[in-house]
Design an enzyme around this catalytic site. Structure first.
Site, mmCIF file in Angstrom:
data_model
loop_
_atom_site.group_PDB
_atom_site.id
_atom_site.type_symbol
_atom_site.label_atom_id
_atom_site.label_comp_id
_atom_site.label_asym_id
_atom_site.label_seq_id
_atom_site.Cartn_x
_atom_site.Cartn_y
_atom_site.Cartn_z
ATOM 1 N N GLU A 88 2.182 -23.795 -23.261
ATOM 2 C CA GLU A 88 2.149 -24.419 -24.587
ATOM 3 C C GLU A 88 0.753 -24.914 -24.953
ATOM 4 O OE1 GLU A 88 4.398 -28.012 -27.046
ATOM 5 O OE2 GLU A 88 4.336 -28.062 -24.860
ATOM 6 N N GLU A 140 11.410 -31.314 -31.920
ATOM 7 C CA GLU A 140 10.645 -32.254 -31.114
ATOM 8 C C GLU A 140 9.838 -33.153 -32.054
ATOM 9 O OE1 GLU A 140 8.548 -31.514 -26.981
ATOM 10 O OE2 GLU A 140 7.059 -31.332 -28.567
#
Length: 258
Positions: free
Chosen positions: A143, A240
């Site tokens: 990520e 998120e």
């Protein structure tokens, strides 16, 4: 239409972690993700998933000592043993919880260490991780994280993550594309998603500025969701974000995402 998973590290935080599963199911989610499960027995988390009829779609490898500033171990020379132990722990949890992919946080560059050595260490550790994951039937995710929220994090851009994966050459390694981080670092969301779609294994979202729910900031999520349908993204999108108020009060966007 995209499929959305509740990130239980960010959502429903007014109740203890193990109670968030039921709240997510009652809010209409069929899947969840979270950062780290390691403070609870894997069997206990699995029981909550099963009782609520939820699928787990993602969690992270252990990231070191979070309270001391660690944000992943993969780029740290001299911490290979700790990293390999984290890979083993992550696999053990994944096998109990039934998740098919884990995010390997690259980490923050250690002070005073040569940049080339940091990169070499990252690639070596990611290659090891991908190999162990492949043997366990798992996908590894990498990520990019924006350097405003996490100064010093070593992977910040989509193209950088793709280049690292090219260097690995592992067919079970993919980018975890977080819309919020990408908007802060590079913009060009639709074009980047289309260009790198085959390399993206998972997505996450939050609006910008503020990292709140869709509709609170500058990102045109209605357009992006239609675009993802058009280009054929079939994976999950983890929610998120930090709700502006109680999580349920901000879920109107989910009822009509396009």
């Amino acid at each position: 239409m995209p499929r959305f998973a509740a990130n239980l590290t960010f959502l429903f935080t007014e109740v203890p972690f193990l109670d968030r599963f039921e709240r997510a199911a009652r809010a209409g989610f069929t899947a969840v993700e979270f950062l780290f499960p390691y403070a609870w027995p894997a069997a206990e988390i699995k029981a909550r998933l099963d009782a609520c009829g939820l699928q787990l779609v993602l969690h992270n490898l252990p990231a070191g000592d979070w309270d001391a500033g660690d944000r992943g171990l993969a780029c740290h020379p001299g911490r290979h043993e700790a990293f390999r132990a984290s890979v083993a722990t992550g696999i053990c949890y994944a096998q109990v919880l039934g998740v098919s992919q884990l995010n390997c946080l690259a980490g923050k560059a250690p002070a005073g260490v040569n940049e080339a050595l940091v990169h070499q260490t990252l690639v070596e550790n990611l290659r090891y991780c991908a190999g162990e994951f492949k043997a366990a039937g798992l996908k590894m995710l990498l990520e990019p994280i924006n350097h405003f929220d996490m100064p010093g994090f070593v992977v910040n851009h989509t193209a950088q993550a793709v280049a690292i994966l090219d260097e690995l050459g592992a067919d079970n390694a993919f980018v975890q594309y977080d819309i919020y981080h990408a908007q802060r670092m590079e913009g060009e969301l639709a074009a980047t998603l289309q260009r790198h779609l085959a390399r993206i294994g998972h997505m996450q979202l939050a609006d910008n500025p503020g990292r709140h729910e869709p509709g609170t900031g500058e990102i045109n999520f209605a357009y992006l969701f239609k675009h993802l349908d058009h280009i054929g993204y079939s994976g999950w999108i983890g929610c998120e974000y930090h709700p502006l108020a109680q999580t349920e009060a901000g879920l109107g966007w989910l009822q009509n995402p396009r």
